[in-house]
Design a protein around this motif. Structure first.
Motif, PDB file in Angstrom:
ATOM      1  N   ILE A 135      62.992 117.880  65.811  1.00 59.75           N
ATOM      2  CA  ILE A 135      61.817 118.761  65.751  1.00 59.75           C
ATOM      3  C   ILE A 135      61.577 119.401  67.114  1.00 59.75           C
ATOM      4  N   GLY A 136      61.970 118.668  68.161  1.00 59.46           N
ATOM      5  CA  GLY A 136      61.798 119.192  69.512  1.00 59.46           C
ATOM      6  C   GLY A 136      60.538 118.705  70.194  1.00 59.46           C
ATOM      7  N   VAL A 137      60.104 117.484  69.836  1.00 58.14           N
ATOM      8  CA  VAL A 137      58.894 116.931  70.439  1.00 58.14           C
ATOM      9  C   VAL A 137      59.136 115.509  70.924  1.00 58.14           C
ATOM     10  N   SER A 138      58.281 115.055  71.799  1.00 57.20           N
ATOM     11  CA  SER A 138      58.352 113.709  72.336  1.00 57.20           C
ATOM     12  C   SER A 138      57.778 112.714  71.329  1.00 57.20           C
ATOM     13  N   VAL A 139      58.392 111.549  71.242  1.00 56.81           N
ATOM     14  CA  VAL A 139      57.879 110.481  70.374  1.00 56.81           C
ATOM     15  C   VAL A 139      56.492 110.043  70.842  1.00 56.81           C
ATOM     16  N   ASP A 140      56.242 110.133  72.129  1.00 61.22           N
ATOM     17  CA  ASP A 140      54.953 109.706  72.679  1.00 61.22           C
ATOM     18  C   ASP A 140      53.825 110.673  72.331  1.00 61.22           C
ATOM     19  N   GLY A 142      54.079 113.636  69.861  1.00 62.60           N
ATOM     20  CA  GLY A 142      54.056 114.052  68.463  1.00 62.60           C
ATOM     21  C   GLY A 142      53.934 115.560  68.336  1.00 62.60           C
ATOM     22  N   PRO A 143      54.161 116.098  67.148  1.00 58.32           N
ATOM     23  CA  PRO A 143      54.175 117.548  66.947  1.00 58.32           C
ATOM     24  C   PRO A 143      52.816 118.126  66.563  1.00 58.32           C
ATOM     25  N   SER A 144      52.619 119.365  66.906  1.00 60.05           N
ATOM     26  CA  SER A 144      51.452 120.113  66.433  1.00 60.05           C
ATOM     27  C   SER A 144      51.864 120.829  65.143  1.00 60.05           C
ATOM     28  N   SER A 145      50.898 121.368  64.416  1.00 60.09           N
ATOM     29  CA  SER A 145      51.217 122.155  63.213  1.00 60.09           C
ATOM     30  C   SER A 145      52.107 123.331  63.577  1.00 60.09           C
ATOM     31  N   GLU A 146      51.842 123.913  64.719  1.00 61.10           N
ATOM     32  CA  GLU A 146      52.633 125.030  65.232  1.00 61.10           C
ATOM     33  C   GLU A 146      54.113 124.636  65.344  1.00 61.10           C
ATOM     34  N   GLN A 147      54.380 123.478  65.938  1.00 62.96           N
ATOM     35  CA  GLN A 147      55.747 123.004  66.104  1.00 62.96           C
ATOM     36  C   GLN A 147      56.378 122.629  64.765  1.00 62.96           C
ATOM     37  N   ILE A 148      55.591 122.100  63.860  1.00 59.70           N
ATOM     38  CA  ILE A 148      56.105 121.749  62.534  1.00 59.70           C
ATOM     39  C   ILE A 148      56.514 123.015  61.789  1.00 59.70           C
ATOM     40  N   ILE A 149      55.711 124.057  61.876  1.00 57.89           N
ATOM     41  CA  ILE A 149      56.052 125.326  61.220  1.00 57.89           C
ATOM     42  C   ILE A 149      57.360 125.881  61.784  1.00 57.89           C
ATOM     43  N   ARG A 150      57.519 125.827  63.105  1.00 62.39           N
ATOM     44  CA  ARG A 150      58.776 126.295  63.720  1.00 62.39           C
ATOM     45  C   ARG A 150      59.958 125.478  63.204  1.00 62.39           C
ATOM     46  N   LYS A 153      60.978 126.399  59.676  1.00 62.75           N
ATOM     47  CA  LYS A 153      61.718 127.663  59.602  1.00 62.75           C
ATOM     48  C   LYS A 153      63.202 127.501  59.928  1.00 62.75           C
ATOM     49  N   ARG A 154      63.563 126.401  60.564  1.00 60.00           N
ATOM     50  CA  ARG A 154      64.964 126.226  60.953  1.00 60.00           C
ATOM     51  C   ARG A 154      65.602 124.966  60.349  1.00 60.00           C
ATOM     52  N   CYS A 155      65.005 124.384  59.331  1.00 61.93           N
ATOM     53  CA  CYS A 155      65.488 123.107  58.805  1.00 61.93           C
ATOM     54  C   CYS A 155      66.459 123.239  57.633  1.00 61.93           C
ATOM     55  N   GLN A 156      66.860 124.432  57.270  1.00 59.14           N
ATOM     56  CA  GLN A 156      67.716 124.621  56.097  1.00 59.14           C
ATOM     57  C   GLN A 156      69.022 123.827  56.160  1.00 59.14           C
ATOM     58  N   GLU A 157      69.571 123.648  57.342  1.00 60.70           N
ATOM     59  CA  GLU A 157      70.844 122.934  57.486  1.00 60.70           C
ATOM     60  C   GLU A 157      70.650 121.431  57.714  1.00 60.70           C
TER      61      GLU A 157
END
Length: 191
Positions: A135-140, A142-150, A153-157
């Motif tokens: 996802i591109g976030v730190s385990v410490d 966690g992701p924001s909704s913004e990062q989850i949306i990004r 958009k790129r999780c097809q593979e």
């Protein structure tokens, strides 16, 4: 029949607060909902919708906006009680209880007691660390909704499991925790 002696109301009749923002202010993210719908294959989306968390997708599809007005009403007519996980309100002159038991029955979500809910401990497995890294976030943090949306958009593979995991995370972040769009969802809660 004698009238029942009820606890005092939290707000005086006629002096209930007016909501500045809807209770659903941060939980009605149409971008997040659309991103989940677009990212998952039809069978994955249907599986997610039929899961325990799928009730939130169903609410969104039904445009279930009146729920926040109902919750606001219940909070404004709330009785001052000491039980931590119950809410008692007046509907007319009658008291109505709404607790985690009713919430669990309505949503199908597991509402069992969790120790240390504010600071849960969870073991960070290699699989979990790999997912957060993807996802591109730190385990410490966690992701924001913004990062989850990004990420959506790129999780097809990605693998089916990782896409489903991301769908569950989106529901948790956007509908259950309902934090500000740019605020991180704590990884310890989302795990």
């Amino acid at each position: 029949m004698d009238s029942l002696e009820l606890p005092k109301r939290i707000f005086t009749l006629g002096e209930e607060p007016f909501p500045n923002k809807s209770i659903a202010y941060h939980t009605d993210d149409s971008k997040l909902f659309s991103a989940v719908r677009d990212a998952l294959h039809d069978d994955e989306y249907e599986e997610l919708k039929e899961s325990r968390l799928g009730v939130f997708l169903k609410f969104k599809e039904m445009d279930f906006g009146w729920a926040s007005r109902l919750v606001h009403y219940m909070l404004c007519f709330q009785l001052n009680i000491k039980k931590k996980y119950e809410l008692w309100s007046l509907v007319g002159a009658d008291p109505v209880r709404f607790s985690l038991i009713e919430f669990e029955q309505l949503t199908g979500l597991n509402c069992e007691y969790i120790e240390h809910l504010e600071n849960p401990r969870c073991e960070v497995t290699n699989e979990m660390a790999s997912f957060w890294e993807r996802i591109g976030v730190s385990v410490d943090v966690g992701p924001s909704s913004e990062q989850i949306i990004r990420a959506l958009k790129r999780c097809q593979e990605w693998s089916r499991d990782d896409r489903m995991r991301l769908g569950y995370l989106a529901i948790f972040s956007g509908f259950i925790e309902g934090r500000k769009y740019s605020s991180a969802t704590r990884a310890s809660l989302a795990s």
